[in-house]
Design a protein around this motif. Structure first.
Motif, mmCIF file in Angstrom:
data_model
loop_
_atom_site.group_PDB
_atom_site.id
_atom_site.type_symbol
_atom_site.label_atom_id
_atom_site.label_comp_id
_atom_site.label_asym_id
_atom_site.label_seq_id
_atom_site.Cartn_x
_atom_site.Cartn_y
_atom_site.Cartn_z
ATOM 1 N N VAL A 235 -7.247 76.064 91.915
ATOM 2 C CA VAL A 235 -7.373 74.484 92.571
ATOM 3 C C VAL A 235 -6.780 73.491 91.523
ATOM 4 O O VAL A 235 -5.822 72.817 91.905
ATOM 5 C CB VAL A 235 -8.971 73.813 92.423
ATOM 6 C CG1 VAL A 235 -9.047 72.575 92.553
ATOM 7 C CG2 VAL A 235 -9.776 74.758 93.369
ATOM 8 N N GLY A 236 -6.609 73.689 90.219
ATOM 9 C CA GLY A 236 -5.874 73.243 89.175
ATOM 10 C C GLY A 236 -4.211 73.447 89.577
ATOM 11 O O GLY A 236 -3.510 72.187 89.575
ATOM 12 N N MET A 237 -3.879 74.371 89.940
ATOM 13 C CA MET A 237 -2.430 74.690 90.369
ATOM 14 C C MET A 237 -2.107 74.226 91.517
ATOM 15 O O MET A 237 -1.230 73.494 91.778
ATOM 16 C CB MET A 237 -2.329 76.246 90.564
ATOM 17 C CG MET A 237 -0.886 76.793 90.618
ATOM 18 S SD MET A 237 -0.889 78.366 90.587
ATOM 19 C CE MET A 237 0.827 78.970 90.381
ATOM 20 N N GLY A 238 -3.055 74.034 92.467
ATOM 21 C CA GLY A 238 -2.806 73.258 93.824
ATOM 22 C C GLY A 238 -2.636 71.897 93.468
ATOM 23 O O GLY A 238 -1.843 71.220 94.145
ATOM 24 N N VAL A 239 -3.469 71.312 92.789
ATOM 25 C CA VAL A 239 -3.555 69.861 92.391
ATOM 26 C C VAL A 239 -2.073 69.535 91.763
ATOM 27 O O VAL A 239 -1.384 68.476 92.263
ATOM 28 C CB VAL A 239 -4.519 69.316 91.506
ATOM 29 C CG1 VAL A 239 -4.388 67.890 91.015
ATOM 30 C CG2 VAL A 239 -6.025 69.476 92.297
ATOM 31 N N TYR A 240 -1.718 70.433 90.754
ATOM 32 C CA TYR A 240 -0.323 70.370 90.259
ATOM 33 C C TYR A 240 0.871 70.345 91.164
ATOM 34 O O TYR A 240 1.731 69.342 91.115
ATOM 35 C CB TYR A 240 -0.338 71.324 88.935
ATOM 36 C CG TYR A 240 1.317 71.161 88.506
ATOM 37 C CD1 TYR A 240 1.619 70.215 87.513
ATOM 38 C CD2 TYR A 240 2.173 72.038 88.935
ATOM 39 C CE1 TYR A 240 2.971 70.062 87.195
ATOM 40 C CE2 TYR A 240 3.358 72.090 88.539
ATOM 41 C CZ TYR A 240 3.994 71.065 87.572
ATOM 42 O OH TYR A 240 5.227 70.822 87.283
ATOM 43 N N MET A 241 0.729 71.380 91.979
ATOM 44 C CA MET A 241 1.883 71.514 93.029
ATOM 45 C C MET A 241 2.108 70.258 93.826
ATOM 46 O O MET A 241 3.137 69.644 94.363
ATOM 47 C CB MET A 241 1.700 72.577 93.903
ATOM 48 C CG MET A 241 1.971 74.085 93.171
ATOM 49 S SD MET A 241 2.083 75.637 93.971
ATOM 50 C CE MET A 241 0.555 75.474 94.975
ATOM 51 N N GLY A 242 0.824 69.712 94.372
ATOM 52 C CA GLY A 242 0.607 68.670 95.236
ATOM 53 C C GLY A 242 1.124 67.369 94.422
ATOM 54 O O GLY A 242 1.929 66.452 95.084
ATOM 55 N N ALA A 243 0.776 67.103 93.365
ATOM 56 C CA ALA A 243 1.253 65.971 92.541
ATOM 57 C C ALA A 243 2.727 65.979 92.165
ATOM 58 O O ALA A 243 3.359 64.902 92.173
ATOM 59 C CB ALA A 243 0.411 65.613 91.217
ATOM 60 N N ASP B 289 6.332 69.964 93.797
ATOM 61 C CA ASP B 289 7.152 71.320 93.510
ATOM 62 C C ASP B 289 6.196 72.321 94.091
ATOM 63 O O ASP B 289 5.146 72.751 93.326
ATOM 64 C CB ASP B 289 7.349 71.441 92.025
ATOM 65 C CG ASP B 289 8.038 72.875 91.917
ATOM 66 O OD1 ASP B 289 8.273 73.516 92.890
ATOM 67 O OD2 ASP B 289 8.250 72.906 90.712
ATOM 68 N N HIS B 290 6.267 72.868 95.256
ATOM 69 C CA HIS B 290 5.411 74.061 95.762
ATOM 70 C C HIS B 290 6.125 75.451 95.520
ATOM 71 O O HIS B 290 5.620 76.249 96.316
ATOM 72 C CB HIS B 290 5.182 73.631 97.437
ATOM 73 C CG HIS B 290 4.318 72.413 97.459
ATOM 74 N ND1 HIS B 290 5.166 71.270 97.501
ATOM 75 C CD2 HIS B 290 3.359 72.066 97.549
ATOM 76 C CE1 HIS B 290 4.062 70.004 97.793
ATOM 77 N NE2 HIS B 290 3.078 70.622 97.778
ATOM 78 N N SER B 291 7.062 75.452 94.691
ATOM 79 C CA SER B 291 7.689 76.818 94.699
ATOM 80 C C SER B 291 6.843 77.902 94.191
ATOM 81 O O SER B 291 6.923 79.172 94.207
ATOM 82 C CB SER B 291 8.664 76.757 93.627
ATOM 83 O OG SER B 291 8.394 76.225 92.176
ATOM 84 N N LEU B 292 5.606 77.585 93.649
ATOM 85 C CA LEU B 292 4.673 78.620 93.036
ATOM 86 C C LEU B 292 3.523 78.854 94.090
ATOM 87 O O LEU B 292 2.539 79.640 93.770
ATOM 88 C CB LEU B 292 3.930 78.193 91.766
ATOM 89 C CG LEU B 292 5.306 78.176 90.503
ATOM 90 C CD1 LEU B 292 4.375 77.859 89.330
ATOM 91 C CD2 LEU B 292 5.790 79.704 90.516
#
Length: 127
Positions: free
Chosen positions: A22-30, A33-36
């Motif tokens: 979830v933390g990774m998803g929040v980071y990507m959304g914010a 950068d959705h490369s991961l």
């Protein structure tokens, strides 16, 4: 180890991966950068979802939780998965040299899943 404690170990690890995913998803959304996203999917499926289901199945098949196969499954899976996931992250960060590492540790994860299958099926008729 009894099935309840063994299941709890799987659940605690699952919740940990859930927080990471979830933390990774929040980071990507914010960040935009959705490369991961492939690593994000692996964390959520092999970490959160699979570990939670594994905990439930060991609870439903308590004799399986007490087998040597279950112990080997636990340790192989939980030592190999973080290495594999970090290698997947590295690959998507542009480090192709991590591909053999991801491959080797994915095979170890798969072997542990076979041990899980064996533990469940070999103990399914035991009380």
């Amino acid at each position: 180890m009894n099935a309840e404690k063994f299941s709890q170990r799987w659940f605690l690890l699952a919740v940990t991966y859930f927080v990471i995913g979830v933390g990774m998803g929040v980071y990507m959304g914010a960040s935009g950068d959705h490369s991961l996203y492939p690593a994000h999917a692996h964390i959520n499926l092999l970490g959160w979802a699979s570990m939670a289901l594994t905990g439930l199945l060991y609870r439903m098949f308590p004799a399986a939780a007490e087998t040597r196969s279950a112990a080997l499954h636990f340790w192989l899976y939980n030592l190999a998965l973080p290495v594999m996931l970090l290698a997947v992250v590295a690959i998507y960060l542009g480090k192709p040299q991590a591909e053999p590492v991801a491959g080797i540790f994915a095979v170890i994860v798969f072997v542990s899943v076979l041990l899980f299958w064996f533990a469940i099926f070999s103990s399914r008729n035991k009380a």
